[in-house]
Design a protein around this motif. Structure first.
Motif, PDB file in Angstrom:
ATOM      1  N   ARG A 195      -1.077  12.095  12.593  1.00 16.69           N
ATOM      2  CA  ARG A 195       0.122  12.917  12.417  1.00 16.69           C
ATOM      3  C   ARG A 195      -0.126  14.415  12.502  1.00 16.69           C
ATOM      4  O   ARG A 195       0.711  15.143  13.019  1.00 16.69           O
ATOM      5  CB  ARG A 195       0.799  12.536  11.109  1.00 16.69           C
ATOM      6  CG  ARG A 195       1.363  11.132  11.203  1.00 16.69           C
ATOM      7  CD  ARG A 195       2.028  10.717   9.934  1.00 16.69           C
ATOM      8  NE  ARG A 195       2.684   9.434  10.141  1.00 16.69           N
ATOM      9  CZ  ARG A 195       2.800   8.519   9.223  1.00 16.69           C
ATOM     10  NH1 ARG A 195       2.334   8.748   8.012  1.00 16.69           N
ATOM     11  NH2 ARG A 195       3.417   7.380   9.474  1.00 16.69           N
ATOM     12  N   GLN A 202       1.686  16.529  15.217  1.00 20.65           N
ATOM     13  CA  GLN A 202       2.530  17.666  14.857  1.00 20.65           C
ATOM     14  C   GLN A 202       2.163  18.899  15.680  1.00 20.65           C
ATOM     15  O   GLN A 202       3.041  19.580  16.197  1.00 20.65           O
ATOM     16  CB  GLN A 202       2.398  17.954  13.365  1.00 20.65           C
ATOM     17  CG  GLN A 202       3.379  18.990  12.871  1.00 20.65           C
ATOM     18  CD  GLN A 202       3.438  19.033  11.353  1.00 20.65           C
ATOM     19  OE1 GLN A 202       2.585  18.522  10.659  1.00 20.65           O
ATOM     20  NE2 GLN A 202       4.468  19.669  10.846  1.00 20.65           N
ATOM     21  N   LEU A 218       8.601  12.796  12.090  1.00 23.55           N
ATOM     22  CA  LEU A 218       8.658  13.338  10.738  1.00 23.55           C
ATOM     23  C   LEU A 218       9.396  12.387   9.796  1.00 23.55           C
ATOM     24  O   LEU A 218       9.012  12.243   8.630  1.00 23.55           O
ATOM     25  CB  LEU A 218       9.331  14.709  10.742  1.00 23.55           C
ATOM     26  CG  LEU A 218       8.560  15.832  11.431  1.00 23.55           C
ATOM     27  CD1 LEU A 218       9.424  17.078  11.539  1.00 23.55           C
ATOM     28  CD2 LEU A 218       7.255  16.131  10.716  1.00 23.55           C
ATOM     29  N   GLN A 219      10.434  11.727  10.300  1.00 24.03           N
ATOM     30  CA  GLN A 219      11.146  10.754   9.470  1.00 24.03           C
ATOM     31  C   GLN A 219      10.245   9.581   9.103  1.00 24.03           C
ATOM     32  O   GLN A 219      10.251   9.121   7.956  1.00 24.03           O
ATOM     33  CB  GLN A 219      12.401  10.263  10.187  1.00 24.03           C
ATOM     34  CG  GLN A 219      13.470  11.316  10.308  1.00 24.03           C
ATOM     35  CD  GLN A 219      14.563  10.920  11.281  1.00 24.03           C
ATOM     36  OE1 GLN A 219      14.800   9.747  11.516  1.00 24.03           O
ATOM     37  NE2 GLN A 219      15.216  11.909  11.864  1.00 24.03           N
ATOM     38  N   TRP A 276       7.007   9.704   8.904  1.00 22.68           N
ATOM     39  CA  TRP A 276       6.061  10.283   7.963  1.00 22.68           C
ATOM     40  C   TRP A 276       6.714  10.403   6.585  1.00 22.68           C
ATOM     41  O   TRP A 276       6.110  10.088   5.558  1.00 22.68           O
ATOM     42  CB  TRP A 276       5.630  11.641   8.482  1.00 22.68           C
ATOM     43  CG  TRP A 276       4.425  12.252   7.842  1.00 22.68           C
ATOM     44  CD1 TRP A 276       3.744  11.814   6.744  1.00 22.68           C
ATOM     45  CD2 TRP A 276       3.750  13.429   8.274  1.00 22.68           C
ATOM     46  NE1 TRP A 276       2.703  12.654   6.470  1.00 22.68           N
ATOM     47  CE2 TRP A 276       2.675  13.651   7.396  1.00 22.68           C
ATOM     48  CE3 TRP A 276       3.955  14.316   9.319  1.00 22.68           C
ATOM     49  CZ2 TRP A 276       1.808  14.724   7.520  1.00 22.68           C
ATOM     50  CZ3 TRP A 276       3.087  15.382   9.445  1.00 22.68           C
ATOM     51  CH2 TRP A 276       2.028  15.591   8.564  1.00 22.68           C
ATOM     52  N   ARG A 312       8.778  14.338   0.224  1.00 20.59           N
ATOM     53  CA  ARG A 312       9.515  14.342   1.497  1.00 20.59           C
ATOM     54  C   ARG A 312       9.926  15.742   1.909  1.00 20.59           C
ATOM     55  O   ARG A 312       9.987  16.048   3.094  1.00 20.59           O
ATOM     56  CB  ARG A 312      10.750  13.453   1.398  1.00 20.59           C
ATOM     57  CG  ARG A 312      10.423  12.012   1.452  1.00 20.59           C
ATOM     58  CD  ARG A 312      11.657  11.157   1.539  1.00 20.59           C
ATOM     59  NE  ARG A 312      11.236   9.770   1.550  1.00 20.59           N
ATOM     60  CZ  ARG A 312      11.828   8.824   0.864  1.00 20.59           C
ATOM     61  NH1 ARG A 312      12.887   9.099   0.133  1.00 20.59           N
ATOM     62  NH2 ARG A 312      11.385   7.599   0.916  1.00 20.59           N
ATOM     63  N   VAL A 362       7.269  17.611   3.971  1.00 22.91           N
ATOM     64  CA  VAL A 362       7.118  17.212   5.373  1.00 22.91           C
ATOM     65  C   VAL A 362       7.994  18.087   6.263  1.00 22.91           C
ATOM     66  O   VAL A 362       7.534  18.650   7.256  1.00 22.91           O
ATOM     67  CB  VAL A 362       7.455  15.711   5.557  1.00 22.91           C
ATOM     68  CG1 VAL A 362       7.484  15.326   7.028  1.00 22.91           C
ATOM     69  CG2 VAL A 362       6.462  14.842   4.787  1.00 22.91           C
ATOM     70  N   ILE A 363       9.260  18.221   5.909  1.00 21.52           N
ATOM     71  CA  ILE A 363      10.177  18.993   6.758  1.00 21.52           C
ATOM     72  C   ILE A 363       9.933  20.494   6.617  1.00 21.52           C
ATOM     73  O   ILE A 363       9.995  21.232   7.601  1.00 21.52           O
ATOM     74  CB  ILE A 363      11.652  18.624   6.503  1.00 21.52           C
ATOM     75  CG1 ILE A 363      12.549  19.256   7.560  1.00 21.52           C
ATOM     76  CG2 ILE A 363      12.109  19.005   5.107  1.00 21.52           C
ATOM     77  CD1 ILE A 363      12.247  18.856   8.982  1.00 21.52           C
ATOM     78  N   ALA A 389       7.018  21.612   8.845  1.00 14.36           N
ATOM     79  CA  ALA A 389       7.358  21.625  10.273  1.00 14.36           C
ATOM     80  C   ALA A 389       8.287  22.793  10.613  1.00 14.36           C
ATOM     81  O   ALA A 389       8.095  23.471  11.628  1.00 14.36           O
ATOM     82  CB  ALA A 389       7.993  20.297  10.668  1.00 14.36           C
ATOM     83  N   TYR A 405      16.227  15.474  10.214  1.00 15.97           N
ATOM     84  CA  TYR A 405      15.447  14.961   9.091  1.00 15.97           C
ATOM     85  C   TYR A 405      16.308  14.857   7.829  1.00 15.97           C
ATOM     86  O   TYR A 405      16.310  13.828   7.160  1.00 15.97           O
ATOM     87  CB  TYR A 405      14.245  15.874   8.846  1.00 15.97           C
ATOM     88  CG  TYR A 405      13.269  15.361   7.814  1.00 15.97           C
ATOM     89  CD1 TYR A 405      12.214  14.538   8.189  1.00 15.97           C
ATOM     90  CD2 TYR A 405      13.362  15.721   6.472  1.00 15.97           C
ATOM     91  CE1 TYR A 405      11.297  14.077   7.252  1.00 15.97           C
ATOM     92  CE2 TYR A 405      12.457  15.266   5.532  1.00 15.97           C
ATOM     93  CZ  TYR A 405      11.437  14.442   5.931  1.00 15.97           C
ATOM     94  OH  TYR A 405      10.533  13.986   4.991  1.00 15.97           O
TER      95      TYR A 405
END
Length: 102
Positions: free
Chosen positions: A12, A16, A32-33, A35, A44, A47-48, A51, A71
């Motif tokens: 990942r 990314q 990403l979803q 992940w 969660r 993660v977003i 990015a 996301y």
């Protein structure tokens, strides 16, 4: 594509990096979803945010918005955290030509 291959291999971080350089924000959002489903619920938002911040460092506001919207739509209220609110506010700020502020 390299990014897809890394994503399929569960690499990942490498995926990314490759997605950030590609023109496939929708595919990036899907990764990403996936992940986001694998991490603890309380992580969660990380993660977003990670990015989006990386896209903003590349001055790619359009793709940052794309992945953020996809996301957050996928996870709904489960990602309504202070970090997600800050990220949303930051995206609005940079769109309003307030670059000197960020």
């Amino acid at each position: 594509r390299l990014a897809r291959a890394y994503a399929r291999a569960q690499e990942r971080v490498l995926a990314q990096r490759s997605f950030l350089q590609s023109s496939a924000p929708n595919e990036f959002a899907q990764m990403l979803q996936e992940w986001g489903r694998d991490v603890l619920g309380g992580e969660r938002d990380l993660v977003i945010a990670r990015a989006v911040f990386q896209y903003l460092l590349l001055e790619n506001i359009k793709d940052a918005n794309t992945i953020f919207k996809e996301y957050t739509a996928a996870f709904g209220d489960s990602v309504e955290t202070p970090l997600v609110h800050f990220t949303r506010f930051l995206l609005v700020t940079v769109q309003r030509e307030a670059r000197p502020l960020f």
